[in-house]
Structures are given as structure tokens and as C-alpha cells.
Design a protein around this motif. Sequence first.
Motif, PDB file in Angstrom:
ATOM      1  N   SER A 198       8.424  17.610   1.946  1.00 54.44           N
ATOM      2  CA  SER A 198       8.191  16.464   2.832  1.00 54.44           C
ATOM      3  C   SER A 198       9.182  16.479   3.988  1.00 54.44           C
ATOM      4  O   SER A 198      10.300  16.985   3.867  1.00 54.44           O
ATOM      5  N   ILE A 211       9.475   9.025  -1.289  1.00 55.77           N
ATOM      6  CA  ILE A 211       8.423   9.767  -0.599  1.00 55.77           C
ATOM      7  C   ILE A 211       8.013  10.942  -1.478  1.00 55.77           C
ATOM      8  O   ILE A 211       8.860  11.693  -1.972  1.00 55.77           O
ATOM      9  N   SER A 228       4.589  15.361   2.391  1.00 58.64           N
ATOM     10  CA  SER A 228       4.205  14.291   3.308  1.00 58.64           C
ATOM     11  C   SER A 228       4.985  14.426   4.609  1.00 58.64           C
ATOM     12  O   SER A 228       6.054  15.041   4.656  1.00 58.64           O
ATOM     13  N   SER A 265       2.062  11.443  -1.936  1.00 57.67           N
ATOM     14  CA  SER A 265       2.104  12.861  -1.567  1.00 57.67           C
ATOM     15  C   SER A 265       0.998  13.186  -0.567  1.00 57.67           C
ATOM     16  O   SER A 265      -0.047  12.531  -0.527  1.00 57.67           O
ATOM     17  N   ASN A 266       1.264  14.209   0.245  1.00 56.66           N
ATOM     18  CA  ASN A 266       0.307  14.660   1.257  1.00 56.66           C
ATOM     19  C   ASN A 266      -0.146  13.522   2.171  1.00 56.66           C
ATOM     20  O   ASN A 266      -1.313  13.433   2.567  1.00 56.66           O
ATOM     21  N   VAL A 267       0.777  12.674   2.514  1.00 59.44           N
ATOM     22  CA  VAL A 267       0.524  11.559   3.425  1.00 59.44           C
ATOM     23  C   VAL A 267       0.885  11.994   4.841  1.00 59.44           C
ATOM     24  O   VAL A 267       1.858  12.723   5.051  1.00 59.44           O
ATOM     25  N   ARG A 268       0.093  11.522   5.836  1.00 62.40           N
ATOM     26  CA  ARG A 268       0.360  11.822   7.232  1.00 62.40           C
ATOM     27  C   ARG A 268       0.477  10.497   7.981  1.00 62.40           C
ATOM     28  O   ARG A 268      -0.501   9.763   8.122  1.00 62.40           O
ATOM     29  N   ASP A 297      -1.591   8.402  -2.053  1.00 57.61           N
ATOM     30  CA  ASP A 297      -1.676   9.835  -1.764  1.00 57.61           C
ATOM     31  C   ASP A 297      -2.768  10.110  -0.725  1.00 57.61           C
ATOM     32  O   ASP A 297      -3.845   9.508  -0.736  1.00 57.61           O
ATOM     33  N   TYR A 345      -3.454   8.209   5.746  1.00 54.89           N
ATOM     34  CA  TYR A 345      -3.012   8.387   7.126  1.00 54.89           C
ATOM     35  C   TYR A 345      -2.663   7.017   7.711  1.00 54.89           C
ATOM     36  O   TYR A 345      -3.085   5.976   7.199  1.00 54.89           O
TER      37      TYR A 345
END
Length: 519
Positions: free
Chosen positions: A392, A405, A409, A432-435, A450, A453
Motif C-alpha cells: 500500500s 490500511i 491500496s 485492500s485494493n482500494v483506490r 475492499d 474508489y
Amino acid sequence: MTDSKLAIIILAAGQGTRMKSATPKLLHTLAGIPIVSHVLATARELDAAYTVAVVRHERDALVEVIVDELPNGLVVDQDETPGTGRAVEQAVASLPADFDGDVLVINGDTPMLDVQTLAGLINEHRHGGASATLLSAFLNDPSGYGRIVRTPDEPEQESAADTAARASTPLFGRRVTDRNGRVDRIVEHRDATDSELAIAEINAGVYLFGVSELRDLLPQLTMHNAQGEKYLTDMVELLRRAGSEVTVLPVAESWLVAGINDRAQLSEAAAKMNALIIRGWQLAGVTVQDPATTWIDLKATFEPDVTILPGTQIKGATTVARGAIVGPDTTLVDCEIGERAVVKRSDATLSVIGADATVGPFSYLRPNTILGAHGKIGAFVETKNAQIGDGSKVPHLSYVGDAHIGVDSNIGAGSIFANYNGVTKSETEIGSNVRLGSHNVFVAPVRIGDGAYSGAGTVVRKDVPAGSLAMNVAPQRNLEGWVATHRAGSAADVAAQAALAPQNAVEASAEQPAERTGE
């Protein structure tokens, strides 16, 4: 194994007025620990049967450190009678009556004195047959120190000019000890004559006595001197009068026995100790690019192939793993740096940086920051109580506080974790894998699921479900002509009119009626 024939007395009762400080002299730090802690650690390594610390001024603060370093040590409070002689007299009285070994006396303000030198002193004393064995040093400027006065039948005193040429072994200067090193007495600087002040050999304040001699002669010490104190140094003259031999061993390096009385001497000792620490790590496989601008505390540890760049301070119990690069211009306090991590131009305290992670430049990591492997804390980012998962990234211009976090991400530029409502602090959880978009504000407590956006400029006040897009919908309004109305004649107005001129001309032309053509 414990040396059953050895007792150590540490003199720590002095007021230290020349330090001009509210902090007791012996509690000023050197390489990250108090001055006295260096001496206590050396005493601990000698593993004596008894260790006694004599205290008086600021005794409670000193005792706290002493007990922590030497939990089995004895503490003696010096009474109103001043002087090192009285301090040793009280310390000897605290030893068991059946103790019949040697007593090593050292000062609490000589942090550079090492185990090797003291072990050599003990060995020389026990094999030499003297009643007392002392350490001395030769100084080009012996001002302020007591002088070693040798017997008239000894060879001529060594002058300061001869000091540099004096042959020596790794521990002691043999040119003097080959003469048996016998002395007549020690004279303190304030009590010395002009001829005695010219002597270059000074008393180092490190003594080894037989305990029976101390018990017999300490009560005979007087206070007939310039300072009105019981001098321990007068023991030398009393022993010689009793027909006993006293041996003095000059150390090969005078810095080993240098005392610290003021801040100038503290900085000199710090520079010398730092140079020794750095050299030790260099020989262990650590690259220190510029030792002159690098400072490393005693408790810091490094694995081989670490690189430390200029302007870096490694403080406290910081650990740096193999292949990591720290610096330039970086301060780490009690941090854990993983393998191949890079930390540059940043300040971190009580933080953990994972393997292959990057920090900086100009990052500020406050306590309980944890950055996972391959993670990133970038330029002008401040973190506090933040756990940032593997992979991240918080690339730039953000504050992350009281946050968790997940992995992989990305936090957009200019993001703020609003963790404080003026009364309490709350946490923000990012999956996780957040934008997340730029210029977001997360008003804690809030959770972003997860894969979610967020749009640029979003203020997140409610939880965001996994896979969702969070955004604040507010239509943009353009008030045409506002500058001409409210800022008429300004530079902005002139620029705007120039930009609008072609458009206005086209619009004006379109409004003109068409010309008639003749028949």
C-alpha cells in the motif's frame, strides 16, 4: 564467573556544577544512554562480588538508573563530610566484614573507561605485589588534574614534550612502568606548587587497593587542603609512609580515562565514542559514507550491507536489516528497518518499515507507524498510529493518523484522516485494493471496504461498501462576468477581457443584419 576477591566502588556523589544544568551531570546522555550507565555497564562486565555506588546530589534520579543497570548493587548515601576519601570510607564500611579482596574505585563520569583496561589493571595489581595500583595519563595540558609526584630517586619526570614519543603497549605506557611506576604522592591542582604543576602525568582517578589497607588508613585522612575535603588521593602518601608500594600504570590513550565535567568535555567524549561506534560497524560490514556527519547510538544494531548516507542519526535501539539504505539527512529513533528498505530525508520514531519499502523524502513518521513490505510513505506525508499494509502507498502530501490500511491500496495526494473531533480520537479503516482520489478527507470513525474508489475532493463521513465509488455530488456553477463586475480594472479583468475579445467580436458580428444587394 564472579570474581569473589573483587569489590567495585563507583563514585557518583558529585554535584556537577560545571555542567550548569538542571539535569544531574551523570544523567546527561552519551551515545544514547546516561554517562553513568556506561560506567555501570563496565562494572557489570567485571562481575565483581560486590558493587557499591556512592550517591548524594539528585540521589533519587541516579538510584533509579543504578538499580536498573545493577539490580544487585549496593547504594550508599554520602554524609555531610565532603570528598572522595569519605565516599570510599562509607562504601568500604558497607562491605561484609569478612571480605578480604581488592577494591576497585572508579568515577561515575569516566564513560570511556573499558573492561580491557580495568582487567589489565587488576591483573597488574595482583601479579605486581603492590598495596595499591593506580592509572595515570600523560596530557599536553594537565590543567585541573591532580599530578603524580614520584620519589626523588626515580628517573626524571616525563615532560609534556616527551609524551608523543613515549613507547606504549595496547594497554599501558611501558616507559614508566619499567621504572616500577612507584610514586611518592598525588597532589591536587589547587594544592600544587609551580614545579608540581609542570608535571605532565596526571591522576586518572582509577584506583585498586587491598581492602585491609583501606580499612586501616581511610580513618587517617584529614581535610587539611585547599578544598577542605577528604581526598582519596592522600591514601598514596599514607601507604608510602607505612612502607607499602604503590604502582602507577599510565594508559596508552589518555581519552580512556577522560572525565566529563562540562558540556565541552561531553561533546568531545561524544565525538570520540561515536567515531569508535562507527568504526566498529564499518568493520562489521556496514557502509558509513560520511562518518563526520553520521551519529549512531550505542544500542543501535545493523546487519551487513547496510548503507548509511551523510547527515544521518541512528538513535535508541534502532535495528536496520541487511541491504537497507538510510539517509541522507535522516533521523531514526527506536525504529525497525526491514531488508532493502530505503528511508531518505525523513524523521521516524518508534516505527516499523517493512522489507523493500520506501520512505521519503521529507516524511514524518510518528510512533506506532507500521509500513508493510513493498509499501510507500512518500514526500511530505505525516503518519501516526497508522498500520499500512503490504504494497500500500501514501505517495505524497497527506496526513494518516489512527488508521488501518489493507494491502495494495493507494491513498490519493492531499488526503487527510480527520481522527480528532476535539474531544476523542477515532480510527479509520481502509480495506485492500482500494483506490482513493486526491484531496479526500476521511472523518473518523469510518470504514472503506475492499476494492472501493473515491472521487477527487470527497469528504467521506459514512462507511463505503466494498466495490463502491464514494463521491460528493455538487453541481459546479460558473458566474460569468463576475470579475468585470467585482474586480473591474484589475489585471485579472484586463486578461479576461483580452481572452473574451475574439468571442465578443464573433457574437457582435452575428447580430448585425445582412446587407441588401441591388436588383
